[in-house]
Write an enzyme that holds these catalytic residues in place. Structure first.
Site, short mmCIF file in Angstrom:
data_model
loop_
_atom_site.label_atom_id
_atom_site.label_comp_id
_atom_site.label_asym_id
_atom_site.label_seq_id
_atom_site.Cartn_x
_atom_site.Cartn_y
_atom_site.Cartn_z
N TYR A 26 2.20 1.73 4.19
CA TYR A 26 3.54 1.38 4.70
C TYR A 26 4.22 2.60 5.32
O TYR A 26 4.76 2.51 6.43
CB TYR A 26 4.37 0.81 3.54
CG TYR A 26 5.72 0.31 3.95
CD1 TYR A 26 5.86 -0.80 4.77
CD2 TYR A 26 6.88 0.95 3.50
CE1 TYR A 26 7.12 -1.26 5.14
CE2 TYR A 26 8.14 0.48 3.85
CZ TYR A 26 8.25 -0.62 4.67
OH TYR A 26 9.50 -1.07 5.03
N LYS B 193 5.23 2.98 9.22
CA LYS B 193 6.61 3.16 9.69
C LYS B 193 6.77 4.48 10.44
O LYS B 193 7.55 4.58 11.39
CB LYS B 193 7.58 3.07 8.51
CG LYS B 193 7.70 1.66 7.94
CD LYS B 193 8.04 0.63 9.02
CE LYS B 193 8.57 -0.67 8.47
NZ LYS B 193 8.80 -1.67 9.52
N1 NAD Z 1 14.54 -4.57 2.94
C1 NAD Z 1 14.67 -3.27 3.14
O1 NAD Z 1 15.44 -2.56 2.48
C2 NAD Z 1 13.87 -2.61 4.24
C3 NAD Z 1 13.91 -1.22 4.31
C4 NAD Z 1 13.22 -0.59 5.33
C5 NAD Z 1 12.53 -1.34 6.27
N2 NAD Z 1 12.51 -2.69 6.17
C6 NAD Z 1 11.77 -3.40 7.19
O2 NAD Z 1 12.52 -4.49 7.69
C7 NAD Z 1 11.62 -5.55 8.06
C8 NAD Z 1 11.99 -6.83 7.34
O3 NAD Z 1 11.94 -6.61 5.96
P1 NAD Z 1 12.51 -7.64 4.88
O4 NAD Z 1 12.98 -6.83 3.74
O5 NAD Z 1 13.44 -8.59 5.52
O6 NAD Z 1 11.16 -8.38 4.45
P2 NAD Z 1 10.89 -9.88 3.96
O7 NAD Z 1 9.57 -9.82 3.29
O8 NAD Z 1 12.06 -10.41 3.22
O9 NAD Z 1 10.75 -10.68 5.33
C9 NAD Z 1 9.72 -10.40 6.22
C10 NAD Z 1 9.33 -11.67 6.97
O10 NAD Z 1 8.28 -11.33 7.87
C11 NAD Z 1 7.25 -12.33 7.77
N3 NAD Z 1 5.99 -11.71 8.15
C12 NAD Z 1 5.23 -10.82 7.45
N4 NAD Z 1 4.14 -10.48 8.16
C13 NAD Z 1 4.22 -11.16 9.35
C14 NAD Z 1 3.40 -11.22 10.49
N5 NAD Z 1 2.28 -10.51 10.60
N6 NAD Z 1 3.81 -12.01 11.52
C15 NAD Z 1 4.93 -12.74 11.44
N7 NAD Z 1 5.73 -12.73 10.37
C16 NAD Z 1 5.38 -11.95 9.33
C17 NAD Z 1 7.30 -12.81 6.34
O11 NAD Z 1 6.73 -14.10 6.22
C18 NAD Z 1 8.80 -12.78 6.06
O12 NAD Z 1 9.44 -14.00 6.36
C19 NAD Z 1 10.22 -5.04 7.77
O13 NAD Z 1 9.68 -4.43 8.91
C20 NAD Z 1 10.47 -4.00 6.70
O14 NAD Z 1 9.42 -3.06 6.64
C21 NAD Z 1 13.15 -3.35 5.17
#
Ligand code: NAD
Length: 301
Positions: free
Chosen positions: A161, A165
């Site tokens: 991860y 990123k």
């Molecule tokens: N939540 C946080 O605090 C946080 C922090 C840093 C980065 N992020 C980034 O933000 C983004 C969203 O994170 P989140 O927390 O909402 O995650 P989440 O798991 O709640 O939602 C992610 C969504 O993406 C979908 N998904 C996964 N792989 C996929 C693919 N190959 N094609 C299409 N859809 C796919 C999943 O089904 C899910 O609905 C990600 O890139 C994550 O790395 C989140």
């Protein structure tokens, strides 16, 4: 003082990958509320369709394109859908991705590939397909990539991860330069929010459960940049807008009550020696460099 007009995205068309739930869901809803037509994407058909319906139910425009991002075919299908349904593409937000945290000795090839394919290959293929469309269309465009504090600091158990990123941040550096002449801006948001993904981080599990049960985010967490998904969405709307035409090549931390502009990497210490160093000479000189060595301890979240 002159009153500022609200930020609007009427007439613009956006794709948000992984927008069936979590942060992407909030981005899709906020973009649609600001007037954009949205292609909702997720590999989970139920949540993708539900999100598109939710937007249409609120009077917005949206369609769902169900696919796993990663392959060129998926990226082309997404851009093709934006064009066939809404006639153009203005914004690509590459939000989709999976998390499979495990320490180096335990992480499997399959877990590594899943994370890298969804984040790195997904960002690459979707970014490329979008920029090809922007070039054909003329008039610029917006790429909004998604980093993470893990990509900036590293994180225990996050080989795949954090590497993914960090690679996405490298794409911002490359693409913002390559696409400048097309009027395309390329930025990464570095979001933090209490989501299903955040719930897998032990220190945040309890807070995610509390917020899911309808409780408020504690003020100290908000101050540290950790809030709801809705807190992050305004940055995506702003970066998508005409108002942000001059903002490119940035990584912007956003969440809770916190906004941050990340620094670009730079050399922390430089010295020279005519003719260079032998290993023996390095052994002799290194003690003098030691005070400049950089700490890489991730700050507590
Ligand atoms: N939540 C946080 O605090 C946080 C922090 C840093 C980065 N992020 C980034 O933000 C983004 C969203 O994170 P989140 O927390 O909402 O995650 P989440 O798991 O709640 O939602 C992610 C969504 O993406 C979908 N998904 C996964 N792989 C996929 C693919 N190959 N094609 C299409 N859809 C796919 C999943 O089904 C899910 O609905 C990600 O890139 C994550 O790395 C989140």
């Amino acid at each position: 003082m002159r009153e500022r007009k609200p930020v609007r995205l009427d007439g613009k068309v956006a794709i948000v990958t992984g927008s069936g739930r979590g942060l992407g869901h909030a981005y899709a809803l906020a973009l649609a509320a600001a007037g954009a037509a949205v292609v909702v994407n997720d590999l989970d058909a139920d949540v993708a369709e539900k999100t598109a319906e939710e937007i249409r139910g609120a009077g917005g425009q949206a369609v769902a394109e169900v696919c796993a991002v990663g392959s060129a075919e998926s990226a082309d299908a997404l851009v093709g859908r934006a064009v066939s349904e809404f006639g153009r593409l203005d914004v690509m937000c590459t939000n989709a991705g999976a998390l499979r945290d495990r320490t180096l000795v335990k992480v499997t090839d399959e877990e590594f590939d899943l994370v890298v394919d969804s984040h790195v290959r997904g960002t690459f293929t979707c970014g490329r397909a979008a920029v090809r469309r922007f070039r054909e269309q003329g008039g610029g465009g917006r790429l909004i990539l998604v980093g993470s504090p893990a990509g900036q600091y590293g994180g225990f158990g996050q080989t795949a991860y954090a590497a993914s990123k960090a690679a996405i941040i490298a794409m911002v550096r490359v693409w913002s330069v390559e696409t400048a002449k097309l009027g395309v801006t390329v930025n990464a948001i570095v979001p933090t929010a209490l989501t299903r993904m955040a719930a897998t981080i032990p220190s945040l599990t309890e807070a995610v459960a509390a917020v899911e049960a309808g409780g408020p985010v504690p003020a100290d967490l908000r101050r540290r940049g950790i809030g709801t998904v809705e807190d992050v969405a305004p940055l995506v709307v702003y970066l998508s807008s005409d108002e942000a035409a001059g903002v490119t090549g940035q990584y912007l931390g956003f969440g809770g009550d916190k906004f941050a502009i990340w620094a670009h990497p730079k050399e922390a210490f430089v010295t020279h020696r005519d003719g260079g160093w032998s290993a023996d000479q390095l052994a002799e000189d290194f003690a003098g460099f030691a005070e400049h060595l950089q700490s890489h301890t991730p700050p507590g979240r």
